[in-house]
Design an enzyme around this catalytic site. Structure first.
Site, PDB file in Angstrom:
ATOM      1  N   ASN A 112      -6.354   0.283  -3.849  1.00 34.39           N
ATOM      2  CA  ASN A 112      -4.931   0.361  -3.350  1.00 34.39           C
ATOM      3  C   ASN A 112      -4.550   1.777  -2.944  1.00 34.39           C
ATOM      4  O   ASN A 112      -3.840   1.786  -1.819  1.00 34.39           O
ATOM      5  CB  ASN A 112      -3.961  -0.219  -4.199  1.00 34.39           C
ATOM      6  CG  ASN A 112      -2.665   0.208  -3.779  1.00 34.39           C
ATOM      7  OD1 ASN A 112      -1.944  -0.591  -3.034  1.00 34.39           O
ATOM      8  ND2 ASN A 112      -2.130   1.008  -4.629  1.00 34.39           N
ATOM      9  N   SER A 161      -5.728  -2.875   3.226  1.00 31.51           N
ATOM     10  CA  SER A 161      -6.005  -2.605   4.458  1.00 31.51           C
ATOM     11  C   SER A 161      -4.423  -2.320   5.023  1.00 31.51           C
ATOM     12  O   SER A 161      -3.368  -2.163   4.252  1.00 31.51           O
ATOM     13  CB  SER A 161      -6.693  -3.497   5.287  1.00 31.51           C
ATOM     14  OG  SER A 161      -6.798  -3.130   6.606  1.00 31.51           O
ATOM     15  N   SER A 162      -4.156  -2.584   6.337  1.00 31.49           N
ATOM     16  CA  SER A 162      -2.984  -2.575   6.789  1.00 31.49           C
ATOM     17  C   SER A 162      -2.723  -3.097   8.204  1.00 31.49           C
ATOM     18  O   SER A 162      -3.823  -3.397   8.869  1.00 31.49           O
ATOM     19  CB  SER A 162      -2.679  -0.865   7.114  1.00 31.49           C
ATOM     20  OG  SER A 162      -1.593  -0.929   8.179  1.00 31.49           O
ATOM     21  N   TYR A 207      -5.193   6.730  10.914  1.00 37.02           N
ATOM     22  CA  TYR A 207      -4.861   5.834   9.599  1.00 37.02           C
ATOM     23  C   TYR A 207      -5.434   4.300   9.993  1.00 37.02           C
ATOM     24  O   TYR A 207      -6.130   3.747   9.334  1.00 37.02           O
ATOM     25  CB  TYR A 207      -3.430   5.814   9.565  1.00 37.02           C
ATOM     26  CG  TYR A 207      -2.949   4.984   8.582  1.00 37.02           C
ATOM     27  CD1 TYR A 207      -3.111   5.431   7.059  1.00 37.02           C
ATOM     28  CD2 TYR A 207      -2.566   3.542   8.865  1.00 37.02           C
ATOM     29  CE1 TYR A 207      -2.763   4.400   6.190  1.00 37.02           C
ATOM     30  CE2 TYR A 207      -2.026   2.847   7.919  1.00 37.02           C
ATOM     31  CZ  TYR A 207      -2.125   3.135   6.685  1.00 37.02           C
ATOM     32  OH  TYR A 207      -1.627   2.270   5.316  1.00 37.02           O
ATOM     33  N   ASN A 216      -2.278   9.781  -9.383  1.00 41.61           N
ATOM     34  CA  ASN A 216      -2.876  11.038  -8.872  1.00 41.61           C
ATOM     35  C   ASN A 216      -1.751  12.077  -9.401  1.00 41.61           C
ATOM     36  O   ASN A 216      -2.134  12.810 -10.583  1.00 41.61           O
ATOM     37  CB  ASN A 216      -3.048  11.020  -7.714  1.00 41.61           C
ATOM     38  CG  ASN A 216      -3.703  12.368  -7.065  1.00 41.61           C
ATOM     39  OD1 ASN A 216      -4.550  12.992  -7.913  1.00 41.61           O
ATOM     40  ND2 ASN A 216      -3.626  12.649  -5.751  1.00 41.61           N
ATOM     41  N   LYS A 237      -8.441   2.124   8.371  1.00 44.61           N
ATOM     42  CA  LYS A 237      -8.270   0.940   7.757  1.00 44.61           C
ATOM     43  C   LYS A 237      -9.179  -0.155   8.209  1.00 44.61           C
ATOM     44  O   LYS A 237      -9.530  -1.097   7.576  1.00 44.61           O
ATOM     45  CB  LYS A 237      -6.774   0.370   7.792  1.00 44.61           C
ATOM     46  CG  LYS A 237      -5.733   1.101   7.013  1.00 44.61           C
ATOM     47  CD  LYS A 237      -5.888   1.125   5.603  1.00 44.61           C
ATOM     48  CE  LYS A 237      -5.061   1.785   4.698  1.00 44.61           C
ATOM     49  NZ  LYS A 237      -5.248   1.530   3.237  1.00 44.61           N
ATOM     50  N   THR A 284       8.171   1.105   0.843  1.00 47.22           N
ATOM     51  CA  THR A 284       7.780   2.005  -0.471  1.00 47.22           C
ATOM     52  C   THR A 284       8.155   3.453  -0.059  1.00 47.22           C
ATOM     53  O   THR A 284       8.909   3.690   0.951  1.00 47.22           O
ATOM     54  CB  THR A 284       6.354   1.761  -0.745  1.00 47.22           C
ATOM     55  OG1 THR A 284       5.685   2.186   0.355  1.00 47.22           O
ATOM     56  CG2 THR A 284       6.065   0.458  -0.927  1.00 47.22           C
ATOM     57  N   VAL A 335       5.814  -2.088   4.471  1.00 47.56           N
ATOM     58  CA  VAL A 335       6.291  -2.225   3.253  1.00 47.56           C
ATOM     59  C   VAL A 335       7.254  -1.333   2.712  1.00 47.56           C
ATOM     60  O   VAL A 335       6.955  -0.257   2.966  1.00 47.56           O
ATOM     61  CB  VAL A 335       5.083  -2.409   2.226  1.00 47.56           C
ATOM     62  CG1 VAL A 335       5.707  -2.779   0.764  1.00 47.56           C
ATOM     63  CG2 VAL A 335       4.055  -3.467   2.462  1.00 47.56           C
TER      64      VAL A 335
HETATM   65  N1  LIG Z   1       3.944   0.801   2.561  1.00 48.55           N
HETATM   66  C1  LIG Z   1       3.812   0.479   3.640  1.00 48.55           C
HETATM   67  O1  LIG Z   1       4.309   0.210   4.623  1.00 48.55           O
HETATM   68  C2  LIG Z   1       1.984  -0.079   3.763  1.00 48.55           C
HETATM   69  C3  LIG Z   1       1.667  -1.196   4.708  1.00 48.55           C
HETATM   70  C4  LIG Z   1       0.383  -1.427   4.859  1.00 48.55           C
HETATM   71  C5  LIG Z   1      -0.612  -0.976   3.809  1.00 48.55           C
HETATM   72  N2  LIG Z   1      -0.229  -0.176   2.959  1.00 48.55           N
HETATM   73  C6  LIG Z   1      -1.324   0.568   2.195  1.00 48.55           C
HETATM   74  O2  LIG Z   1      -0.986   0.153   0.841  1.00 48.55           O
HETATM   75  C7  LIG Z   1      -1.517   1.046   0.035  1.00 48.55           C
HETATM   76  C8  LIG Z   1      -0.339   1.606  -1.228  1.00 48.55           C
HETATM   77  O3  LIG Z   1       0.709   2.192  -0.314  1.00 48.55           O
HETATM   78  P1  LIG Z   1       2.229   2.203  -0.775  1.00 48.55           P
HETATM   79  O4  LIG Z   1       3.440   1.930   0.169  1.00 48.55           O
HETATM   80  O5  LIG Z   1       2.106   1.911  -2.143  1.00 48.55           O
HETATM   81  O6  LIG Z   1       2.170   3.854  -0.877  1.00 48.55           O
HETATM   82  P2  LIG Z   1       2.994   4.777  -2.076  1.00 48.55           P
HETATM   83  O7  LIG Z   1       4.316   4.172  -2.495  1.00 48.55           O
HETATM   84  O8  LIG Z   1       3.193   6.081  -1.328  1.00 48.55           O
HETATM   85  O9  LIG Z   1       2.259   4.865  -3.462  1.00 48.55           O
HETATM   86  C9  LIG Z   1       0.654   5.493  -3.150  1.00 48.55           C
HETATM   87  C10 LIG Z   1      -0.211   5.326  -4.515  1.00 48.55           C
HETATM   88  O10 LIG Z   1      -1.333   5.918  -4.056  1.00 48.55           O
HETATM   89  C11 LIG Z   1      -1.602   7.125  -5.058  1.00 48.55           C
HETATM   90  N3  LIG Z   1      -2.453   8.103  -4.264  1.00 48.55           N
HETATM   91  C12 LIG Z   1      -1.897   8.826  -3.154  1.00 48.55           C
HETATM   92  N4  LIG Z   1      -2.815   9.822  -2.840  1.00 48.55           N
HETATM   93  C13 LIG Z   1      -3.806   9.908  -3.713  1.00 48.55           C
HETATM   94  C14 LIG Z   1      -5.003  10.266  -4.001  1.00 48.55           C
HETATM   95  N5  LIG Z   1      -5.228  11.359  -3.135  1.00 48.55           N
HETATM   96  N6  LIG Z   1      -5.740  10.048  -5.037  1.00 48.55           N
HETATM   97  C15 LIG Z   1      -5.524   8.783  -5.582  1.00 48.55           C
HETATM   98  N7  LIG Z   1      -4.321   8.190  -5.719  1.00 48.55           N
HETATM   99  C16 LIG Z   1      -3.624   8.597  -4.677  1.00 48.55           C
HETATM  100  C17 LIG Z   1      -0.158   7.557  -5.483  1.00 48.55           C
HETATM  101  O11 LIG Z   1      -0.399   8.083  -6.808  1.00 48.55           O
HETATM  102  P3  LIG Z   1       0.471   9.284  -7.328  1.00 48.55           P
HETATM  103  O12 LIG Z   1       1.991   9.021  -6.948  1.00 48.55           O
HETATM  104  O13 LIG Z   1       0.316   9.450  -8.643  1.00 48.55           O
HETATM  105  O14 LIG Z   1       0.408  10.802  -6.724  1.00 48.55           O
HETATM  106  C18 LIG Z   1       0.496   6.116  -5.536  1.00 48.55           C
HETATM  107  O15 LIG Z   1       0.317   5.449  -6.823  1.00 48.55           O
HETATM  108  C19 LIG Z   1      -2.024   2.360   0.653  1.00 48.55           C
HETATM  109  O16 LIG Z   1      -3.477   1.985   0.816  1.00 48.55           O
HETATM  110  C20 LIG Z   1      -1.332   2.163   1.975  1.00 48.55           C
HETATM  111  O17 LIG Z   1      -2.281   2.574   3.235  1.00 48.55           O
HETATM  112  C21 LIG Z   1       1.116   0.563   2.849  1.00 48.55           C
END
Ligand SMILES: NC(=O)c1ccc[n+]([C@@H]2O[C@H](COP(=O)([O-])OP(=O)(O)OC[C@H]3O[C@@H](n4cnc5c(N)ncnc54)[C@H](OP(=O)(O)O)[C@@H]3O)[C@@H](O)[C@H]2O)c1
Length: 248
Positions: free
Chosen positions: A92, A142-143, A156, A33, A160, A191, A189
Protein backbone atom coordinates in the site's frame (compact mmCIF):
# COMPACT_ATOMS: atom_id res chain seq x y z
CA UNK A 1 -4.40 -16.69 13.51
CA UNK A 2 -3.74 -15.54 9.95
CA UNK A 3 -1.30 -12.65 9.62
CA UNK A 4 -1.26 -9.75 7.16
CA UNK A 5 1.68 -7.49 6.36
CA UNK A 6 0.44 -4.02 5.41
CA UNK A 7 2.91 -1.40 4.21
CA UNK A 8 2.24 2.26 4.94
CA UNK A 9 -0.09 1.36 7.81
CA UNK A 10 0.71 4.46 9.84
CA UNK A 11 -1.69 6.81 8.03
CA UNK A 12 -4.41 7.16 5.42
CA UNK A 13 -5.58 4.14 3.49
CA UNK A 14 -3.04 1.74 5.02
CA UNK A 15 -4.14 2.65 8.55
CA UNK A 16 -7.75 1.89 7.66
CA UNK A 17 -6.75 -1.41 6.01
CA UNK A 18 -4.80 -2.36 9.15
CA UNK A 19 -7.63 -1.50 11.58
CA UNK A 20 -10.32 -3.23 9.51
CA UNK A 21 -8.16 -6.31 8.89
CA UNK A 22 -7.55 -6.66 12.64
CA UNK A 23 -11.32 -6.34 13.29
CA UNK A 24 -11.74 -9.50 11.21
CA UNK A 25 -9.45 -11.44 13.53
CA UNK A 26 -6.31 -11.27 11.38
CA UNK A 27 -2.96 -10.43 13.02
CA UNK A 28 -1.28 -7.35 11.57
CA UNK A 29 2.33 -6.43 10.88
CA UNK A 30 2.15 -2.85 9.67
CA UNK A 31 4.95 -0.63 8.51
CA UNK A 32 5.63 3.06 8.95
CA UNK A 33 8.44 5.06 7.41
CA UNK A 34 8.85 8.55 8.91
CA UNK A 35 5.89 8.60 11.30
CA UNK A 36 6.91 6.18 14.03
CA UNK A 37 4.43 7.57 16.58
CA UNK A 38 1.51 7.13 14.20
CA UNK A 39 2.65 3.61 13.29
CA UNK A 40 2.91 2.57 16.94
CA UNK A 41 -0.44 4.24 17.69
CA UNK A 42 -2.20 2.12 15.03
CA UNK A 43 -0.66 -1.07 16.47
CA UNK A 44 -1.69 0.01 19.99
CA UNK A 45 -5.25 0.73 18.88
CA UNK A 46 -5.47 -2.80 17.44
CA UNK A 47 -4.13 -4.30 20.66
CA UNK A 48 -6.50 -2.18 22.79
CA UNK A 49 -9.40 -3.65 20.81
CA UNK A 50 -8.22 -7.21 21.51
CA UNK A 51 -6.24 -7.80 18.31
CA UNK A 52 -2.58 -8.54 17.70
CA UNK A 53 -0.30 -6.12 15.91
CA UNK A 54 3.31 -5.11 15.43
CA UNK A 55 4.62 -1.91 13.81
CA UNK A 56 7.98 -2.05 12.00
CA UNK A 57 9.96 0.69 10.27
CA UNK A 58 10.39 0.14 6.53
CA UNK A 59 11.52 2.46 3.74
CA UNK A 60 10.33 1.38 0.33
CA UNK A 61 13.18 3.23 -1.40
CA UNK A 62 15.94 1.28 0.39
CA UNK A 63 16.02 -2.15 -1.23
CA UNK A 64 19.38 -2.90 0.40
CA UNK A 65 17.64 -2.89 3.81
CA UNK A 66 14.93 -5.40 2.81
CA UNK A 67 16.99 -8.39 4.02
CA UNK A 68 17.13 -6.91 7.54
CA UNK A 69 13.45 -6.05 7.36
CA UNK A 70 12.61 -9.64 6.39
CA UNK A 71 14.62 -10.86 9.39
CA UNK A 72 12.52 -8.55 11.62
CA UNK A 73 9.34 -9.93 10.08
CA UNK A 74 10.53 -13.49 10.81
CA UNK A 75 11.25 -12.54 14.41
CA UNK A 76 7.86 -10.83 14.85
CA UNK A 77 6.04 -13.81 13.36
CA UNK A 78 7.75 -16.10 15.85
CA UNK A 79 7.58 -13.85 18.94
CA UNK A 80 4.17 -12.22 18.49
CA UNK A 81 2.20 -14.79 16.54
CA UNK A 82 4.02 -18.10 17.15
CA UNK A 83 4.24 -18.68 13.40
CA UNK A 84 6.86 -19.13 10.70
CA UNK A 85 4.71 -17.88 7.84
CA UNK A 86 2.27 -15.07 7.10
CA UNK A 87 -0.80 -15.11 4.86
CA UNK A 88 -1.46 -11.72 3.27
CA UNK A 89 0.65 -8.88 1.90
CA UNK A 90 -0.80 -5.47 1.07
CA UNK A 91 1.64 -3.30 -0.89
CA UNK A 92 0.00 0.00 0.00
CA UNK A 93 2.80 2.48 0.84
CA UNK A 94 3.31 5.07 -1.84
CA UNK A 95 4.00 8.70 -2.66
CA UNK A 96 2.51 11.17 -5.08
CA UNK A 97 6.01 12.48 -5.84
CA UNK A 98 7.01 15.02 -8.43
CA UNK A 99 4.12 16.41 -10.47
CA UNK A 100 4.42 18.12 -13.82
CA UNK A 101 4.19 17.60 -17.53
CA UNK A 102 6.27 14.98 -19.30
CA UNK A 103 8.53 17.77 -20.57
CA UNK A 104 9.10 18.98 -17.00
CA UNK A 105 9.90 15.56 -15.47
CA UNK A 106 13.38 15.37 -13.95
CA UNK A 107 15.41 12.18 -13.68
CA UNK A 108 15.52 12.62 -9.87
CA UNK A 109 11.74 12.96 -9.63
CA UNK A 110 11.28 9.96 -11.90
CA UNK A 111 13.74 7.82 -9.94
CA UNK A 112 12.17 8.68 -6.59
CA UNK A 113 8.75 7.57 -7.82
CA UNK A 114 10.15 4.40 -9.40
CA UNK A 115 12.00 3.51 -6.20
CA UNK A 116 9.13 4.04 -3.77
CA UNK A 117 6.09 3.05 -5.85
CA UNK A 118 7.42 0.19 -7.99
CA UNK A 119 10.89 -1.07 -7.13
CA UNK A 120 10.06 -1.16 -3.40
CA UNK A 121 6.88 -3.27 -3.65
CA UNK A 122 8.47 -5.49 -6.32
CA UNK A 123 11.51 -6.42 -4.25
CA UNK A 124 9.62 -6.50 -0.95
CA UNK A 125 7.30 -9.09 -2.52
CA UNK A 126 10.33 -11.01 -3.79
CA UNK A 127 11.92 -11.02 -0.33
CA UNK A 128 8.75 -11.89 1.61
CA UNK A 129 7.17 -14.51 -0.65
CA UNK A 130 9.33 -17.35 0.72
CA UNK A 131 7.78 -16.57 4.13
CA UNK A 132 4.23 -16.50 2.77
CA UNK A 133 2.04 -19.55 3.35
CA UNK A 134 0.83 -21.40 0.25
CA UNK A 135 -2.66 -20.14 -0.59
CA UNK A 136 -1.72 -16.58 0.44
CA UNK A 137 -3.02 -13.40 -1.15
CA UNK A 138 -1.26 -10.23 -2.26
CA UNK A 139 -3.06 -6.94 -2.83
CA UNK A 140 -1.24 -4.16 -4.64
CA UNK A 141 -2.74 -0.71 -4.21
CA UNK A 142 -2.88 0.93 -7.62
CA UNK A 143 -4.80 4.05 -8.67
CA UNK A 144 -7.50 5.24 -11.02
CA UNK A 145 -4.65 7.22 -12.62
CA UNK A 146 -3.37 3.96 -14.11
CA UNK A 147 -6.47 4.09 -16.32
CA UNK A 148 -7.22 7.79 -16.78
CA UNK A 149 -4.55 10.02 -18.27
CA UNK A 150 -4.79 13.11 -16.04
CA UNK A 151 -2.47 16.10 -16.50
CA UNK A 152 0.85 16.24 -14.60
CA UNK A 153 0.91 12.69 -13.24
CA UNK A 154 2.42 10.72 -16.13
CA UNK A 155 5.16 9.05 -14.07
CA UNK A 156 2.85 8.18 -11.16
CA UNK A 157 0.13 6.84 -13.49
CA UNK A 158 2.57 4.85 -15.63
CA UNK A 159 4.09 3.25 -12.51
CA UNK A 160 0.69 2.24 -11.14
CA UNK A 161 0.03 0.59 -14.53
CA UNK A 162 3.33 -1.24 -14.10
CA UNK A 163 2.30 -2.36 -10.61
CA UNK A 164 -0.90 -3.79 -12.10
CA UNK A 165 1.20 -5.59 -14.72
CA UNK A 166 3.45 -6.99 -12.00
CA UNK A 167 0.31 -8.23 -10.18
CA UNK A 168 -0.69 -10.36 -13.18
CA UNK A 169 2.82 -11.72 -13.72
CA UNK A 170 3.07 -12.57 -10.04
CA UNK A 171 -0.28 -14.40 -10.07
CA UNK A 172 0.95 -16.52 -12.98
CA UNK A 173 4.36 -17.28 -11.51
CA UNK A 174 3.10 -18.30 -8.05
CA UNK A 175 0.01 -20.19 -9.18
CA UNK A 176 1.69 -23.50 -8.28
CA UNK A 177 1.68 -22.33 -4.66
CA UNK A 178 -1.93 -21.10 -5.01
CA UNK A 179 -0.84 -17.61 -4.06
CA UNK A 180 -3.23 -15.07 -5.56
CA UNK A 181 -2.51 -11.46 -6.47
CA UNK A 182 -4.94 -8.67 -7.26
CA UNK A 183 -4.73 -4.93 -7.51
CA UNK A 184 -7.20 -2.47 -6.04
CA UNK A 185 -7.31 0.90 -7.76
CA UNK A 186 -8.92 3.64 -5.66
CA UNK A 187 -10.11 6.86 -7.24
CA UNK A 188 -9.26 10.04 -5.34
CA UNK A 189 -9.25 9.48 -1.57
CA UNK A 190 -9.40 12.14 1.14
CA UNK A 191 -6.03 11.56 2.84
CA UNK A 192 -2.86 13.62 3.26
CA UNK A 193 -1.47 12.01 0.09
CA UNK A 194 0.45 14.57 -1.97
CA UNK A 195 -0.48 17.31 0.54
CA UNK A 196 -4.21 16.49 0.46
CA UNK A 197 -6.91 17.86 -1.82
CA UNK A 198 -8.38 21.36 -1.57
CA UNK A 199 -12.12 22.01 -1.42
CA UNK A 200 -12.39 22.83 -5.15
CA UNK A 201 -10.79 19.52 -6.10
CA UNK A 202 -13.02 17.65 -3.63
CA UNK A 203 -16.11 19.33 -5.08
CA UNK A 204 -15.07 18.49 -8.64
CA UNK A 205 -14.35 14.86 -7.76
CA UNK A 206 -17.67 14.52 -5.92
CA UNK A 207 -19.54 15.88 -8.93
CA UNK A 208 -17.81 13.40 -11.26
CA UNK A 209 -18.55 10.45 -8.97
CA UNK A 210 -21.80 8.51 -9.29
CA UNK A 211 -22.01 8.04 -5.51
CA UNK A 212 -21.64 11.82 -5.14
CA UNK A 213 -18.64 12.00 -2.83
CA UNK A 214 -14.91 11.57 -2.73
CA UNK A 215 -13.75 8.39 -0.96
CA UNK A 216 -12.56 8.43 2.62
CA UNK A 217 -9.76 6.06 3.65
CA UNK A 218 -12.39 3.87 5.33
CA UNK A 219 -14.14 3.24 1.97
CA UNK A 220 -10.95 1.60 0.73
CA UNK A 221 -9.86 -0.01 4.02
CA UNK A 222 -13.15 -1.86 4.50
CA UNK A 223 -12.99 -3.35 1.02
CA UNK A 224 -9.35 -4.40 1.10
CA UNK A 225 -9.86 -6.03 4.52
CA UNK A 226 -12.79 -7.97 3.04
CA UNK A 227 -10.45 -9.37 0.38
CA UNK A 228 -8.13 -10.76 3.05
CA UNK A 229 -10.50 -13.65 3.77
CA UNK A 230 -11.41 -16.94 2.11
CA UNK A 231 -14.47 -15.22 0.61
CA UNK A 232 -12.21 -13.91 -2.16
CA UNK A 233 -10.62 -17.31 -2.76
CA UNK A 234 -11.30 -17.46 -6.53
CA UNK A 235 -10.36 -13.85 -7.27
CA UNK A 236 -7.00 -13.76 -8.99
CA UNK A 237 -4.94 -11.52 -11.28
CA UNK A 238 -7.62 -8.82 -11.39
CA UNK A 239 -7.69 -5.03 -11.23
CA UNK A 240 -10.60 -3.76 -9.18
CA UNK A 241 -11.45 -0.08 -9.48
CA UNK A 242 -12.84 1.33 -6.24
CA UNK A 243 -13.99 4.83 -7.08
CA UNK A 244 -17.70 5.01 -6.28
CA UNK A 245 -18.27 5.21 -10.04
CA UNK A 246 -15.88 7.97 -11.08
CA UNK A 247 -16.31 9.36 -14.57
CA UNK A 248 -18.85 6.84 -15.83
N1 LIG B 1 -5.11 9.29 -1.59
C1 LIG B 1 -5.44 9.10 -2.85
O1 LIG B 1 -6.12 9.94 -3.49
C2 LIG B 1 -5.04 7.81 -3.55
C3 LIG B 1 -5.74 7.44 -4.71
C4 LIG B 1 -5.41 6.26 -5.36
C5 LIG B 1 -4.37 5.48 -4.88
N2 LIG B 1 -3.68 5.86 -3.78
C6 LIG B 1 -2.60 4.99 -3.30
O2 LIG B 1 -2.92 4.52 -2.00
C7 LIG B 1 -1.72 4.27 -1.27
C8 LIG B 1 -1.81 4.97 0.09
O3 LIG B 1 -2.08 6.33 -0.11
P1 LIG B 1 -2.63 7.27 1.07
O4 LIG B 1 -3.60 8.20 0.44
O5 LIG B 1 -3.02 6.49 2.23
O6 LIG B 1 -1.29 8.11 1.37
P2 LIG B 1 -0.80 8.83 2.73
O7 LIG B 1 -1.96 9.20 3.57
O8 LIG B 1 0.15 9.88 2.27
O9 LIG B 1 0.02 7.66 3.49
C9 LIG B 1 1.15 7.13 2.87
C10 LIG B 1 1.68 5.96 3.68
O10 LIG B 1 2.81 5.43 2.96
C11 LIG B 1 3.97 5.49 3.80
N3 LIG B 1 5.14 5.83 3.00
C12 LIG B 1 5.37 6.98 2.31
N4 LIG B 1 6.59 6.95 1.74
C13 LIG B 1 7.16 5.76 2.10
C14 LIG B 1 8.40 5.15 1.85
N5 LIG B 1 9.37 5.75 1.15
N6 LIG B 1 8.63 3.92 2.37
C15 LIG B 1 7.68 3.29 3.09
N7 LIG B 1 6.48 3.82 3.40
C16 LIG B 1 6.23 5.05 2.90
C17 LIG B 1 3.67 6.55 4.86
O11 LIG B 1 4.44 6.25 6.01
P3 LIG B 1 4.94 7.39 7.05
O12 LIG B 1 3.81 8.35 7.20
O13 LIG B 1 5.22 6.62 8.31
O14 LIG B 1 6.17 7.99 6.48
C18 LIG B 1 2.16 6.37 5.05
O15 LIG B 1 1.92 5.29 5.94
C19 LIG B 1 -0.58 4.78 -2.15
O16 LIG B 1 0.00 3.68 -2.83
C20 LIG B 1 -1.26 5.68 -3.17
O17 LIG B 1 -0.56 5.73 -4.38
C21 LIG B 1 -4.01 7.00 -3.09
Amino acid sequence: MKVAIITGGSRGIGKSIALNTAKRGVGVILTYNNNREEGLAVANEIKKNGGKAVALQWDSSKVASFGDFTAQVKESLKDEFGKETFDFLVNNAGISGQRGSILETTEEGFDELVNVNLKGPYFLTQKLVPLMADGGHIINISSGLARFAFPNVAVYGALKSALEGFTRYFAKEFADRKIRANSVAPGAVDTEFGGGKDSNVKKHISEMTALGKMAEAEDIGLFVASLLTDDSRFLNAQRIELSGGFFI
